[in-house]
Design an enzyme around this catalytic site. Structure first.
Site, mmCIF file in Angstrom:
data_model
loop_
_atom_site.group_PDB
_atom_site.id
_atom_site.type_symbol
_atom_site.label_atom_id
_atom_site.label_comp_id
_atom_site.label_asym_id
_atom_site.label_seq_id
_atom_site.Cartn_x
_atom_site.Cartn_y
_atom_site.Cartn_z
ATOM 1 N N HIS A 118 1.390 -3.813 6.057
ATOM 2 C CA HIS A 118 0.195 -3.783 6.914
ATOM 3 C C HIS A 118 -1.060 -4.334 6.255
ATOM 4 C CE1 HIS A 118 0.064 -0.101 4.637
ATOM 5 N NE2 HIS A 118 -1.213 -0.023 4.887
ATOM 6 N N GLU A 119 -1.000 -4.695 4.969
ATOM 7 C CA GLU A 119 -2.179 -5.340 4.364
ATOM 8 C C GLU A 119 -1.816 -6.811 4.246
ATOM 9 O OE1 GLU A 119 -4.126 -2.027 1.342
ATOM 10 O OE2 GLU A 119 -3.644 -3.991 0.575
ATOM 11 N N CYS A 176 -6.656 -2.791 4.580
ATOM 12 C CA CYS A 176 -6.457 -1.333 4.639
ATOM 13 C C CYS A 176 -7.221 -0.586 3.561
ATOM 14 C CB CYS A 176 -4.961 -1.009 4.612
ATOM 15 S SG CYS A 176 -4.601 0.731 4.374
ATOM 16 N N CYS A 212 -10.141 3.997 18.285
ATOM 17 C CA CYS A 212 -9.744 3.428 19.575
ATOM 18 C C CYS A 212 -8.610 4.231 20.232
ATOM 19 C CB CYS A 212 -9.308 1.980 19.356
ATOM 20 S SG CYS A 212 -8.650 1.188 20.819
ATOM 21 N N CYS A 251 -12.450 1.229 25.452
ATOM 22 C CA CYS A 251 -12.350 2.691 25.572
ATOM 23 C C CYS A 251 -13.653 3.361 25.105
ATOM 24 C CB CYS A 251 -11.166 3.206 24.763
ATOM 25 S SG CYS A 251 -11.427 3.167 22.990
ATOM 26 N N ARG A 253 -3.243 -3.318 -6.843
ATOM 27 C CA ARG A 253 -2.680 -4.056 -5.717
ATOM 28 C C ARG A 253 -1.800 -5.193 -6.237
ATOM 29 N NH1 ARG A 253 -3.007 -0.372 -3.051
ATOM 30 N NH2 ARG A 253 -3.897 -0.136 -0.971
ATOM 31 N N CYS A 286 -9.898 -1.971 21.038
ATOM 32 C CA CYS A 286 -9.649 -2.593 22.347
ATOM 33 C C CYS A 286 -10.943 -3.082 22.974
ATOM 34 C CB CYS A 286 -8.928 -1.617 23.275
ATOM 35 S SG CYS A 286 -9.999 -0.313 23.942
ATOM 36 N N ARG A 294 -5.207 3.156 18.277
ATOM 37 C CA ARG A 294 -5.283 4.010 17.084
ATOM 38 C C ARG A 294 -3.902 4.053 16.417
ATOM 39 N NH1 ARG A 294 -7.458 10.021 18.018
ATOM 40 N NH2 ARG A 294 -8.905 8.780 19.250
ATOM 41 N N CYS A 346 -14.336 2.789 21.398
ATOM 42 C CA CYS A 346 -14.785 1.429 21.075
ATOM 43 C C CYS A 346 -16.213 1.208 21.559
ATOM 44 C CB CYS A 346 -13.844 0.391 21.671
ATOM 45 S SG CYS A 346 -12.265 0.328 20.790
ATOM 46 N N CYS A 391 0.870 -1.178 0.000
ATOM 47 C CA CYS A 391 0.000 0.000 0.000
ATOM 48 C C CYS A 391 0.910 1.233 0.000
ATOM 49 C CB CYS A 391 -0.879 -0.081 1.243
ATOM 50 S SG CYS A 391 -1.734 1.423 1.701
ATOM 51 N N HIS A 392 0.376 2.376 -0.437
ATOM 52 C CA HIS A 392 1.195 3.603 -0.476
ATOM 53 C C HIS A 392 1.819 3.953 0.866
ATOM 54 C CE1 HIS A 392 0.701 5.164 -4.486
ATOM 55 N NE2 HIS A 392 -0.536 4.728 -4.458
ATOM 56 N N THR A 393 1.084 3.664 1.938
ATOM 57 C CA THR A 393 1.579 4.036 3.268
ATOM 58 C C THR A 393 2.910 3.346 3.578
ATOM 59 O OG1 THR A 393 -0.723 4.226 3.852
ATOM 60 C CG2 THR A 393 0.830 4.324 5.660
HETATM 61 P P1 NAD Z 1 -3.263 6.752 -5.321
HETATM 62 O O1 NAD Z 1 -2.080 7.639 -5.359
HETATM 63 O O2 NAD Z 1 -3.174 5.379 -5.918
HETATM 64 O O3 NAD Z 1 -4.487 7.457 -6.008
HETATM 65 C C1 NAD Z 1 -4.727 8.823 -5.933
HETATM 66 C C2 NAD Z 1 -5.290 9.291 -7.280
HETATM 67 O O4 NAD Z 1 -5.654 10.662 -7.124
HETATM 68 C C3 NAD Z 1 -4.279 9.231 -8.441
HETATM 69 O O5 NAD Z 1 -4.836 8.490 -9.512
HETATM 70 C C4 NAD Z 1 -4.044 10.706 -8.777
HETATM 71 O O6 NAD Z 1 -3.833 10.900 -10.185
HETATM 72 C C5 NAD Z 1 -5.342 11.352 -8.320
HETATM 73 N N1 NAD Z 1 -5.234 12.781 -8.002
HETATM 74 C C6 NAD Z 1 -4.245 13.436 -7.342
HETATM 75 N N2 NAD Z 1 -4.542 14.742 -7.219
HETATM 76 C C7 NAD Z 1 -5.744 14.932 -7.791
HETATM 77 C C8 NAD Z 1 -6.596 16.061 -7.967
HETATM 78 N N3 NAD Z 1 -6.231 17.275 -7.512
HETATM 79 N N4 NAD Z 1 -7.770 15.880 -8.603
HETATM 80 C C9 NAD Z 1 -8.138 14.669 -9.057
HETATM 81 N N5 NAD Z 1 -7.378 13.550 -8.928
HETATM 82 C C10 NAD Z 1 -6.201 13.688 -8.298
HETATM 83 O O7 NAD Z 1 -3.687 6.669 -3.754
HETATM 84 P P2 NAD Z 1 -4.586 5.611 -2.952
HETATM 85 O O8 NAD Z 1 -3.742 4.487 -2.458
HETATM 86 O O9 NAD Z 1 -5.811 5.292 -3.721
HETATM 87 O O10 NAD Z 1 -4.953 6.491 -1.650
HETATM 88 C C11 NAD Z 1 -5.733 7.658 -1.787
HETATM 89 C C12 NAD Z 1 -5.683 8.503 -0.525
HETATM 90 O O11 NAD Z 1 -6.306 7.818 0.568
HETATM 91 C C13 NAD Z 1 -4.252 8.821 -0.033
HETATM 92 O O12 NAD Z 1 -4.203 10.175 0.367
HETATM 93 C C14 NAD Z 1 -4.097 7.909 1.162
HETATM 94 O O13 NAD Z 1 -3.151 8.414 2.075
HETATM 95 C C15 NAD Z 1 -5.489 7.940 1.709
HETATM 96 N N6 NAD Z 1 -5.847 6.879 2.687
HETATM 97 C C16 NAD Z 1 -6.648 7.284 3.735
HETATM 98 C C17 NAD Z 1 -7.056 6.384 4.700
HETATM 99 C C18 NAD Z 1 -7.995 6.836 5.797
HETATM 100 O O14 NAD Z 1 -8.253 6.046 6.717
HETATM 101 N N7 NAD Z 1 -8.561 8.066 5.767
HETATM 102 C C19 NAD Z 1 -6.618 5.045 4.609
HETATM 103 C C20 NAD Z 1 -5.818 4.645 3.510
HETATM 104 C C21 NAD Z 1 -5.438 5.591 2.560
HETATM 105 ZN ZN ZN Z 2 -10.543 1.168 22.123
#
Ligand code: NAD
Ligand code: ZN
Length: 380
Positions: A70-71, A178, A114, A103, A373, A100, A118, A106, A48-50
């Site tokens: 993490h996935e 994730c 959590c 809390c 993926r 948990c 968290r 939860c 994953c990107h993270t």
């Molecule tokens: P990714 O990079 O694969 O996809 C993002 C897409 O957004 C790309 O295709 C990119 O071209 C497009 N993009 C970028 N800027 C843009 C704009 N201004 N307008 C339109 N499109 C635009 O990323 P991903 O793995 O799909 O993750 C997406 C987001 O979700 C990330 O910011 C990630 O950190 C976040 N995320 C959040 C949580 C959460 O719990 N809130 C969990 C996991 C991931």
């Molecule tokens: Zn908790």
């Protein structure tokens, strides 16, 4: 009880020794699980990107040497003191955030944030004793978000493990750890589009396409995909996205383009880019009176969200979500069931597969922006 219970296990793990340097497959020692911990054998993991952000460690606290990942999907090998709801042989998905069950969060029906478990990206040790369970020749190797799945065996807090249907194929459902659950839950649990409604999805990466999958499952009649990268549009058709907007093709702001396409705005929008401009557009493109926008992307640390308050007074709602509002232990097993019932499609998210020995190829694919993926098979 397996013969390894209570013993140190020696196994292979992909260690990130330094920021941005290829991972190295090493033999590591994995200590037995302590109080409220579980040791699991990882069978499949995905990238994953993270993982990449923390491996590059640009603007992040560098914590090295570290085992990322993490996935994943795995099987319980042994459990530590106090663990009563998991036993060896159970199939589990580790999750970067936990539940948990005690809390205030939860106990609240409305929160999954959590207090105890968290996400904490700076912590490289287990909560119980602030020590790592991984070592090489006695030198600790740090954990990552409590999961560290780029290892044949890992130790995870019981609160970060979802016990799932043992018949579910782990090479598919591992992606629910994730990103896919995050996007899906953003739509199903937070945006909640009604049947026949219109939904705009900003960002068509794995998270955004999972949000689109949620819109498809909800019976949305129009799913408008917004991305700056036109290469994403072909792939997105498989996810039920009916129309595409590339903001680069227009002189006016994309929210105006969408309002014109939809007679005043979409019913729901889900932002999955992490860019603040897209967040603002995602909010301003929803219909007044009832529109709901949900922010999912993680913004730059200095980002500021600016909009005219009249946009809210005109009865638009702005929300944000973490892990799609799913509680890992209580809710993820039922997301796996959605896949088992063929309500949710996961195969289309899985575009590549590599053996564990070639894990660095998964990083290359992500850098090139190829696919969604990549599944990493631990036994190969
Ligand atoms: P990714 O990079 O694969 O996809 C993002 C897409 O957004 C790309 O295709 C990119 O071209 C497009 N993009 C970028 N800027 C843009 C704009 N201004 N307008 C339109 N499109 C635009 O990323 P991903 O793995 O799909 O993750 C997406 C987001 O979700 C990330 O910011 C990630 O950190 C976040 N995320 C959040 C949580 C959460 O719990 N809130 C969990 C996991 C991931
Ligand atoms: Zn908790």
């Amino acid at each position: 009880m397996s013969t390894t219970t209570g013993q140190v296990i020696r196994c292979k793990a992909a260690v990130a020794w330094e920021a941005g340097k290829p991972l190295v497959i090493e033999e590591v020692e994995v200590a037995p699980p302590q109080k409220m911990e579980v040791r699991i054998k990882i069978l499949f993991t995905s990238l994953c990107h993270t993982d990449v952000y923390f491996w590059e460690a640009k603007g992040q606290n560098p914590v090295f040497p570290r085992i990322l990942g993490h996935e994943a999907g795995g099987v319980v090998e042994s459990v530590g003191e106090g663990v009563t709801d998991l036993e060896p042989g159970d199939h589990v998905l580790p999750v970067f955030t936990g539940e948990c069950k005690e809390c205030a969060h939860c106990k609240s029906e409305e929160s999954n944030m959590c207090d105890l478990l968290r996400i904490n990206t700076d912590r490289g040790v287990m909560l119980h004793d602030q020590k790592s369970r991984f070592s090489i020749n006695g030198n600790p190797i740090f954990h990552f978000v409590g999961t560290s799945t780029f290892s044949e065996y890992t130790v995870v807090h019981v609160g970060c493990l979802a016990k799932i249907n043992p018949h579910a194929p782990l090479d598919k459902v591992c992606v629910l750890s994730c990103g896919i659950s995050t996007g899906l839950g953003a739509t199903l649990n937070v945006a909640k589009p009604k049947k026949g409604s219109s939904v705009a999805v900003f960002g068509l990466g794995a998270v955004g396409l999972a949000a689109a999958e949620g819109a498809r499952i909800s019976g949305a009649s129009r799913i408008i995909g917004v991305d700056l990268n036109a290469n994403r549009f072909e792939l997105a058709k498989k996810f039920g996205v009916t129309e595409f907007v590339n903001p680069k093709d227009y002189k006016k702001p994309v929210q105006e383009v969408i309002a014109e396409m939809t007679n005043g705005g979409v019913d729901r929008s889900v932002e999955c880019t992490g860019h603040v401009d897209a967040m603002i557009s995602a909010f301003e493109c929803v219909h007044d009176g009832w529109g709901v926008a949900v922010l999912v992307g993680v913004p730059h640390k200095d980002a500021v969200f600016k909009t005219n308050p009249m946009n809210l007074l005109n009865e638009r709602t702005l929300k944000g979500t973490f892990f799609g509002n799913y509680k890992p232990r209580s809710d993820i097993p039922s997301v796996v069931e959605k896949y088992m019932n063929k309500e949710l499609e996961l195969e289309k998210f899985i575009t590549h597969e590599v053996p564990f020995s070639e894990i660095n190829k998964a990083f290359d694919l992500m850098h090139k922006g190829e696919g969604l993926r990549c599944i990493i098979r631990m036994d190969a």
